[in-house]
Design a protein around this motif. Structure first.
Motif, mmCIF file in Angstrom:
data_model
loop_
_atom_site.group_PDB
_atom_site.id
_atom_site.type_symbol
_atom_site.label_atom_id
_atom_site.label_comp_id
_atom_site.label_asym_id
_atom_site.label_seq_id
_atom_site.Cartn_x
_atom_site.Cartn_y
_atom_site.Cartn_z
ATOM 1 N N ASP A 143 0.820 -1.218 0.000
ATOM 2 C CA ASP A 143 0.000 0.000 0.000
ATOM 3 C C ASP A 143 0.853 1.267 0.000
ATOM 4 N N ALA A 144 2.120 1.142 0.394
ATOM 5 C CA ALA A 144 3.015 2.296 0.487
ATOM 6 C C ALA A 144 3.867 2.363 -0.780
ATOM 7 N N LEU A 145 3.303 2.921 -1.834
ATOM 8 C CA LEU A 145 3.998 2.898 -3.127
ATOM 9 C C LEU A 145 5.264 3.747 -3.134
ATOM 10 N N ASP A 146 5.369 4.697 -2.207
ATOM 11 C CA ASP A 146 6.615 5.456 -2.117
ATOM 12 C C ASP A 146 7.746 4.611 -1.539
ATOM 13 N N GLU A 147 7.430 3.446 -0.985
ATOM 14 C CA GLU A 147 8.444 2.473 -0.562
ATOM 15 C C GLU A 147 8.548 1.326 -1.564
ATOM 16 N N LEU A 148 7.404 0.875 -2.064
ATOM 17 C CA LEU A 148 7.372 -0.234 -3.006
ATOM 18 C C LEU A 148 8.124 0.089 -4.286
ATOM 19 N N ILE A 149 8.181 1.360 -4.666
ATOM 20 C CA ILE A 149 8.882 1.762 -5.882
ATOM 21 C C ILE A 149 10.338 1.293 -5.868
ATOM 22 N N PHE A 150 10.946 1.234 -4.678
ATOM 23 C CA PHE A 150 12.354 0.828 -4.602
ATOM 24 C C PHE A 150 12.512 -0.674 -4.854
ATOM 25 N N ASP A 151 11.518 -1.475 -4.466
ATOM 26 C CA ASP A 151 11.524 -2.896 -4.831
ATOM 27 C C ASP A 151 11.428 -3.057 -6.347
ATOM 28 N N PHE A 152 10.545 -2.286 -6.962
ATOM 29 C CA PHE A 152 10.410 -2.335 -8.418
ATOM 30 C C PHE A 152 11.713 -1.903 -9.090
ATOM 31 N N PHE A 153 12.346 -0.883 -8.534
ATOM 32 C CA PHE A 153 13.611 -0.382 -9.089
ATOM 33 C C PHE A 153 14.680 -1.480 -9.061
ATOM 34 N N PHE A 154 14.787 -2.178 -7.934
ATOM 35 C CA PHE A 154 15.752 -3.277 -7.827
ATOM 36 C C PHE A 154 15.412 -4.406 -8.803
ATOM 37 N N GLN A 155 14.128 -4.686 -8.973
ATOM 38 C CA GLN A 155 13.732 -5.705 -9.953
ATOM 39 C C GLN A 155 14.181 -5.311 -11.350
ATOM 40 N N ASP A 156 13.972 -4.050 -11.706
ATOM 41 C CA ASP A 156 14.352 -3.596 -13.037
ATOM 42 C C ASP A 156 15.865 -3.618 -13.225
ATOM 43 N N LEU A 157 16.610 -3.314 -12.169
ATOM 44 C CA LEU A 157 18.065 -3.284 -12.261
ATOM 45 C C LEU A 157 18.684 -4.679 -12.350
ATOM 46 N N PHE A 158 18.159 -5.628 -11.557
ATOM 47 C CA PHE A 158 18.906 -6.866 -11.339
ATOM 48 C C PHE A 158 18.177 -8.169 -11.661
ATOM 49 N N SER A 159 16.875 -8.133 -11.901
ATOM 50 C CA SER A 159 16.136 -9.381 -12.102
ATOM 51 C C SER A 159 16.747 -10.190 -13.254
ATOM 52 N N PRO A 160 16.872 -11.536 -13.089
ATOM 53 C CA PRO A 160 16.306 -12.396 -12.041
ATOM 54 C C PRO A 160 17.264 -12.701 -10.882
ATOM 55 N N HIS A 161 18.327 -11.933 -10.721
ATOM 56 C CA HIS A 161 19.270 -12.166 -9.622
ATOM 57 C C HIS A 161 18.552 -12.014 -8.274
ATOM 58 N N PRO A 162 18.874 -12.846 -7.274
ATOM 59 C CA PRO A 162 18.150 -12.767 -5.991
ATOM 60 C C PRO A 162 18.296 -11.446 -5.253
ATOM 61 N N ILE A 163 19.305 -10.648 -5.574
ATOM 62 C CA ILE A 163 19.393 -9.340 -4.907
ATOM 63 C C ILE A 163 18.242 -8.443 -5.336
ATOM 64 N N SER A 164 17.546 -8.834 -6.406
ATOM 65 C CA SER A 164 16.378 -8.075 -6.863
ATOM 66 C C SER A 164 15.107 -8.454 -6.120
ATOM 67 N N PHE A 165 15.151 -9.539 -5.323
ATOM 68 C CA PHE A 165 13.944 -10.018 -4.648
ATOM 69 C C PHE A 165 13.497 -9.056 -3.559
ATOM 70 N N SER A 166 12.205 -9.053 -3.279
ATOM 71 C CA SER A 166 11.669 -8.337 -2.125
ATOM 72 C C SER A 166 12.122 -9.021 -0.844
ATOM 73 N N THR A 167 12.582 -8.253 0.121
ATOM 74 C CA THR A 167 13.003 -8.826 1.400
ATOM 75 C C THR A 167 11.839 -9.496 2.118
ATOM 76 N N LEU A 168 10.639 -8.941 1.988
ATOM 77 C CA LEU A 168 9.476 -9.516 2.657
ATOM 78 C C LEU A 168 9.023 -10.821 2.006
ATOM 79 N N GLY A 169 9.340 -10.989 0.730
ATOM 80 C CA GLY A 169 8.944 -12.203 0.026
ATOM 81 C C GLY A 169 7.604 -12.062 -0.662
ATOM 82 N N LYS A 170 7.229 -13.105 -1.384
ATOM 83 C CA LYS A 170 5.947 -13.154 -2.063
ATOM 84 C C LYS A 170 4.927 -13.873 -1.189
ATOM 85 N N LYS A 171 3.684 -13.413 -1.237
ATOM 86 C CA LYS A 171 2.640 -13.979 -0.371
ATOM 87 C C LYS A 171 2.525 -15.485 -0.526
#
Length: 420
Positions: A143-171
């Protein structure tokens, strides 16, 4: 337990390596009445797979859900009843369990922290309850897109490397965790050679060494961290939509590791561009054009890579203009539009921020641990200040020329979803 004592000796900083590989580092600050102490594990999101994403963070949660000595309340109350505090965090590469207590309660803090690490029950019933807690944490984060944007940024930079994963994980992954999954993860990564005990405050180093030997004498495990290769760098503009009124933008690139010789020029580049109200980006996007309330730059350093970026929150109609202004500021540095006077001011700003931050024993403890983990040696504040002062105009300009080229810059955008 045999010890290699005072590997790096100084009046305030000391380091001891125990025979099982655990490193103990401390900094004595005699004018305070408290101690900040942390058990740092060289394990985090980058040690996960798609099938285990979130397990580092979930393991951290579960260690607070009861041990052989204490139930959940007793863990929370043990230090709070003494006026202290206990907490933990999980990051891309590290997990830390830490406490802040009066100096007279160091023994109790160590007892509680080591109890978490060595004696967790990982009770299946508590595990199922904690899944719900973490799932709510994920919802809150999404719900906090001003924080979630940084997860998306890491995904765009590094995916599929695990450093791109969300620390909280997927549901769906978190929902499937079993007790044996946590045991396997901790056995693989919570090994003696990947543990650092760090403390700063009014303490004696030998006391910390003795306590570490007392509690960790039976831990003799060893593991090697496997660093995966990164995918090819392919900058692009990627747009997503979300339930938001504001558009969130990150513009940036892959950068350099913690140990890189250009670390301080990049930190000064960050300070010049987006650290504070007097920074170039704040003055341009907010003060001159009135496009945003929040705009700043950031840099992070890891074992084998790093990140530099700019965040701005703005109206959807301002997306292209905001990105153009950010790129223009990048280009000004590339075009050598930097004067000695501005560099000197930003060096003073960076040094001041560092020194003010280290008035906290918690921040000093963090610094000790990260220096040991990433540098394997201690750098005094004078060392760091010297490195900052040694940065020249050409170093900042070369940094901009290296990173701020069109073929290296990513654009991550989350804008409003207008569908009903």
């Amino acid at each position: 337990m045999s010890q290699n004592k005072n590997v790096n000796e100084s009046s305030l900083y000391k380091k001891t390596v125990l025979s099982n590989g655990i490193r103990v580092v401390s900094e004595k600050i005699p004018y305070v009445r408290s101690v900040s102490i942390g058990i740092w594990i060289e394990a985090g999101t980058r040690d996960e797979t798609e099938e285990t994403n979130g397990i580092a963070h979930f393991s951290e949660h579960m260690l607070f859900k009861g041990t052989k000595k204490r139930n959940t309340f007793e863990i929370a109350d043990a230090l709070e009843s003494l006026g202290g505090g206990l907490n933990a965090f999980t990051g891309k590469e590290l997990t830390s369990y830490y406490a802040h207590v009066l100096d007279e309660h160091l023994d109790m803090a160590m007892d509680v922290l080591t109890d978490l690490i060595l004696n967790p029950l990982l009770d299946p019933k508590e595990l199922e309850k904690e899944k719900n807690v973490v799932l709510e944490e994920i919802k809150d984060f999404e719900d906090a897109l001003d924080e979630l944007i940084f997860d998306f940024f890491f995904q765009d930079l590094f995916s599929p490397h695990p450093i791109s994963f969300s620390t909280l994980g997927k549901k769906e992954v978190v929902q499937g965790f079993k007790r044996d999954d946590l045991i396997q993860f901790m056995r693989s990564h919570y090994s003696a050679n990947r543990i650092v005990i760090a403390a700063a405050g009014n303490l004696e180093h030998q006391q910390l060494v003795d306590l570490t030997g007392k509690y960790f004498s039976s831990l003799n495990s060893f593991s090697t961290r496997k660093l995966k290769d990164y995918p090819e760098d392919k900058p692009a503009r990627r747009e997503r939509t979300g339930h938001t009124q504001l558009t969130h933008i990150c513009v940036g690139c892959r950068a350099i590791p913690y140990t890189h010789e250009k670390k301080y020029p990049l930190l000064l580049t960050n300070t010049i561009l987006g650290a504070g109200m007097s920074s170039r980006l704040f003055q341009t996007l907010r003060e001159q054009y009135g496009l945003a309330y929040s705009v700043f730059s950031f840099s992070d350093f890891y074992l084998d890579t790093g990140v530099f970026g700019v965040y701005v929150g703005t109206d959807e109609k301002n997306i292209d203009q905001s990105i153009e202004l950010i790129i223009n500021e990048f280009n000004k540095l590339r075009d050598k539009k930097l004067k000695e006077e501005e560099l000197t001011r930003r060096q003073s700003q960076l040094k001041g921020n560092l020194l003010l931050g280290l008035e906290s024993t918690s921040n000093r403890m963090d610094r000790l641990a990260k220096m040991e983990i990433y540098l394997h040696e201690f750098h005094t504040l004078d060392d760091v200040i010297h490195e900052i002062d040694q940065v020249r105009l050409k170093d900042v300009i070369e940094t901009a020329e290296t990173f701020f080229t069109p073929e290296k810059v990513y654009q991550t955008i989350v804008k409003p979803n207008h569908e009903p």
